[in-house]
Structure formats: structure tokens, C-alpha cells
Motif scaffolding. Structure first.
Motif, PDB file in Angstrom:
ATOM      1  N   ALA A  73      -4.763   4.618 -11.868  1.00  9.80           N
ATOM      2  CA  ALA A  73      -3.594   5.234 -11.246  1.00  9.80           C
ATOM      3  C   ALA A  73      -2.645   4.142 -10.781  1.00  9.80           C
ATOM      4  O   ALA A  73      -3.059   3.185 -10.120  1.00  9.80           O
ATOM      5  N   LEU A  74      -1.372   4.295 -11.129  1.00 12.16           N
ATOM      6  CA  LEU A  74      -0.324   3.431 -10.587  1.00 12.16           C
ATOM      7  C   LEU A  74       0.350   4.192  -9.461  1.00 12.16           C
ATOM      8  O   LEU A  74       0.819   5.316  -9.662  1.00 12.16           O
ATOM      9  N   ILE A  75       0.390   3.577  -8.288  1.00 11.70           N
ATOM     10  CA  ILE A  75       0.913   4.223  -7.082  1.00 11.70           C
ATOM     11  C   ILE A  75       2.066   3.396  -6.543  1.00 11.70           C
ATOM     12  O   ILE A  75       1.898   2.206  -6.246  1.00 11.70           O
TER      13      ILE A  75
ATOM     14  N   HIS B 121     -11.227   5.683  -9.498  1.00  7.97           N
ATOM     15  CA  HIS B 121     -10.105   5.247 -10.325  1.00  7.97           C
ATOM     16  C   HIS B 121      -9.725   3.804 -10.016  1.00  7.97           C
ATOM     17  O   HIS B 121      -9.577   3.432  -8.840  1.00  7.97           O
ATOM     18  N   ASP B 122      -9.561   2.990 -11.054  1.00 11.07           N
ATOM     19  CA  ASP B 122      -8.915   1.702 -10.868  1.00 11.07           C
ATOM     20  C   ASP B 122      -7.462   1.938 -10.463  1.00 11.07           C
ATOM     21  O   ASP B 122      -6.883   2.999 -10.754  1.00 11.07           O
TER      22      ASP B 122
ATOM     23  N   LEU C   7      -0.220  -5.030   0.678  1.00 11.36           N
ATOM     24  CA  LEU C   7      -0.861  -4.612  -0.569  1.00 11.36           C
ATOM     25  C   LEU C   7      -2.166  -5.359  -0.785  1.00 11.36           C
ATOM     26  O   LEU C   7      -3.190  -4.763  -1.158  1.00 11.36           O
ATOM     27  N   GLU C   8      -2.134  -6.666  -0.568  1.00 12.40           N
ATOM     28  CA  GLU C   8      -3.337  -7.465  -0.810  1.00 12.40           C
ATOM     29  C   GLU C   8      -4.445  -7.123   0.179  1.00 12.40           C
ATOM     30  O   GLU C   8      -5.622  -7.087  -0.185  1.00 12.40           O
ATOM     31  N   ALA C   9      -4.074  -6.845   1.427  1.00  9.09           N
ATOM     32  CA  ALA C   9      -5.075  -6.452   2.415  1.00  9.09           C
ATOM     33  C   ALA C   9      -5.707  -5.109   2.042  1.00  9.09           C
ATOM     34  O   ALA C   9      -6.936  -4.933   2.128  1.00  9.09           O
ATOM     35  N   LEU C  10      -4.877  -4.159   1.615  1.00  8.92           N
ATOM     36  CA  LEU C  10      -5.396  -2.855   1.192  1.00  8.92           C
ATOM     37  C   LEU C  10      -6.288  -3.010  -0.033  1.00  8.92           C
ATOM     38  O   LEU C  10      -7.377  -2.423  -0.102  1.00  8.92           O
ATOM     39  N   ALA C  11      -5.842  -3.801  -1.003  1.00  7.62           N
ATOM     40  CA  ALA C  11      -6.628  -4.010  -2.230  1.00  7.62           C
ATOM     41  C   ALA C  11      -7.975  -4.642  -1.910  1.00  7.62           C
ATOM     42  O   ALA C  11      -9.021  -4.229  -2.446  1.00  7.62           O
TER      43      ALA C  11
ATOM     44  N   LYS D   1     -11.413  -1.749  -9.755  1.00  5.73           N
ATOM     45  CA  LYS D   1     -10.484  -2.833 -10.065  1.00  5.73           C
ATOM     46  C   LYS D   1      -9.110  -2.476  -9.511  1.00  5.73           C
ATOM     47  O   LYS D   1      -8.630  -1.350  -9.709  1.00  5.73           O
ATOM     48  N   ILE D   2      -8.463  -3.435  -8.840  1.00  2.44           N
ATOM     49  CA  ILE D   2      -7.157  -3.169  -8.240  1.00  2.44           C
ATOM     50  C   ILE D   2      -6.221  -4.331  -8.535  1.00  2.44           C
ATOM     51  O   ILE D   2      -6.544  -5.486  -8.256  1.00  2.44           O
ATOM     52  N   ASP D   3      -5.069  -4.010  -9.094  1.00  7.02           N
ATOM     53  CA  ASP D   3      -4.006  -4.983  -9.307  1.00  7.02           C
ATOM     54  C   ASP D   3      -2.877  -4.704  -8.320  1.00  7.02           C
ATOM     55  O   ASP D   3      -2.558  -3.542  -8.043  1.00  7.02           O
ATOM     56  N   VAL D   4      -2.265  -5.763  -7.821  1.00  8.23           N
ATOM     57  CA  VAL D   4      -1.155  -5.665  -6.888  1.00  8.23           C
ATOM     58  C   VAL D   4       0.126  -6.108  -7.590  1.00  8.23           C
ATOM     59  O   VAL D   4       0.152  -7.167  -8.225  1.00  8.23           O
TER      60      VAL D   4
END
Length: 269
Positions: free
Chosen positions: A10-12, A32-33, A44-48, A58-61
Motif C-alpha cells: 500500500a502506498l499511503i 501489507h508492505d 516517516l522514518e520513526a513510524l517506519a 517491508k516499508i519504504d519512505v
């Protein structure tokens, strides 16, 4: 995740706080990645980091300001080119407080860019990619304000009316294997109130203010039930069905070859 069992990432957008961050939490816990998009890299990085540790997905920022053409183009390209993305949560949005004649038009224009242009362009990129695979989901975060001019949020409400109409029309044009949902929150406890200049959510009647966790959980329940339009606070869905039925009753008479009788001017004697 839904009746269509959409499996992919999912892209959010607007994922650093509020509704977007809560969607990230819930979708990560569903396995979901994620591709998280917002302006605030640190958030974003803290949430990821937290969600990776808690869920293992897997999470991309992606740091992007969707009011900027180059940044928006990068996110569009990610939707077009990344075949692992099956879900778009089109959440990023902003409001501007005050009466229209008193508003700063540069802020209003930026709001239109974020609430309408970016939503449209990202949905277009996603719809093309999903159509090629005949699967996917596009969730557009709208607002009940778009149904209620009486609330006097002239431009913000108009942008959200656009989002709802846009989603309803996409449903008529895209494959049934691509799920569409417009989510229409009422007042929700997020940072949009502070950023709009309205003075913050704490000034609102608590009976009208929904917590963000409840809002997203309700929206996902509506998604799982296959709703096209989800109004989380509305007790009886028949009320919206009646509203929609009244609208469709107008359709046969909205375009005819003669004016209605009441507009005919009598010839002078």
C-alpha cells in the motif's frame, strides 16, 4: 484485506501523522508492505522503524511535497512502475480556515493543488497500473464537508465534493476487480485543525469529534464490506442511500431540449 483479497503493498500519502499514519499501522498489521509518503522525513522514518519492528513488513519512505510538481511526479512514477503496489490510500490533504474573502489565495491555491490535483494525478497513475493487472484498490479520503455547504468551508468543501464525485465516477469506469472507496470523515482529531489556522480540534464540541483510530478502523470496516462511500459516523446507511436516490431521480430531467415551464416568459400583450 477486502472482499477482493488484495495482496500487495500500500502506498499511503500524508503518512507521517493522523489518518495516514493510522492507516499505515493498520495495514502493516494486516501484513501489507508499505510505501509511506509525506514531507516530514523524520516522522516517516520513526513510524517506519516502529512498524517494521512490530510487524516485520517491508516499508519504504518517500519524502515528497505533493504540491510540488517534481515531487508529485516521483510518486506517480512509483505507482506506475512498482508492480508490488496494489493499494493507494490517497490521504494527503489540507484545509484553510476563515471566510473565502479573507483567505490568502496562495494558500487556497496550494490547497487545491494538494486536495484535487495530486489526488487526481496519483489516482490516474494507480488506475492505469491496476487496470493492466486487473486488481487493486484506490481509497480517496474525502470529507462530509463536501456534502454540506451550510458549513461554509467554501473551497475546502468544494475540493472534497470533487473527491467524492471523482471516486463515484471511477467506479463506473474501472473494472469491478479494482476496488474504489471514498471515505467521508466528519470532524476528526488530527493536526489539520492546527495547520488550517482554525485554533485546534479541542475547540470543537467533543460529541462531534471522532478519534483517528476509530475513524480509520471504521473506514477499513467499510472497505472490507465493499462500500463505495463510507461515512463513519452515519448510523443508518439507508439515509445516504435515500440522498443518493434523490439525486439520481433528477437525472432524466437534467438535460432536455426545452426549458422547464416555469422559465417560459409570457409574450407581451
Amino acid at each position: 484485506m477486502s472482499k477482493h483479497n488484495i495482496p500487495g503493498a500500500a502506498l499511503i500519502t500524508g503518512a507521517s501523522s493522523g489518518i495516514g499514519a493510522t492507516y499505515a499501522d493498520r495495514l502493516a498489521r494486516r501484513g501489507h508492505d508499505l510505501v509511506l509518503v509525506a514531507r516530514d522525513t523524520a516522522r516517516l522514518e520513526a513510524l517506519a522503524a516502529r512498524l517494521k519492528a512490530e510487524t516485520g513488513v517491508k516499508i519504504d519512505v518517500v519524502t515528497a511535497d505533493l504540491t510540488q510538481k517534481a515531487d508529485l511526479a516521483r510518486v506517480e512514477a512509483r505507482l506506475r512502475d512498482d508492480a508490488t503496489i496494489d493499494i493507494l490510500i490517497n490521504n494527503a490533504g489540507v484545509s484553510v480556515a476563515g471566510a473565502f474573502v479573507d483567505q490568502d489565495l496562495d494558500r487556497v491555491e496550494s490547497m487545491i493543488q494538494l486536495n484535487i490535483v495530486s489526488v487526481t494525478r496519483l489516482a490516474h497513475a494507480a488506475a492505469r497500473a491496476f487496470a493492466a493487472r486487473d486488481r487493486g484498490a484506490i481509497v480517496n479520503i474525502s470529507s462530509v464537508v463536501g456534502l454540506a455547504p451550510e458549513l461554509q468551508l467554501a473551497v475546502y468543501g468544494a475540493t472534497k465534493a470533487y473527491v467524492t464525485y471523482f471516486t463515484q465516477t471511477l467506479r463506473l469506469q474501472l473494472s469491478p476487480n479494482i476496488q474504489l472507496q471514498a471515505v467521508l470523515p466528519g470532524a476528526t482529531r488530527t493536526e489539520i485543525w492546527d495547520r488550517s489556522g482554525s485554533g485546534g480540534a479541542d475547540k470543537l464540541d467533543p460529541a462531534m469529534l471522532m478519534e483517528v483510530d476509530d475513524l480509520v478502523d471504521a473506514a477499513l470496516a467499510g472497505f472490507d464490506q465493499g462500500e463505495l462511500v463510507t461515512i463513519p459516523s452515519l448510523p443508518d446507511p439507508a439515509d445516504f442511500a435515500a440522498y443518493d436516490a434523490a439525486r439520481t431521480k433528477l437525472l432524466p430531467n437534467l438535460s432536455r431540449n426545452r426549458p422547464a415551464e416555469r422559465y417560459k416568459v409570457s409574450e407581451p400583450a
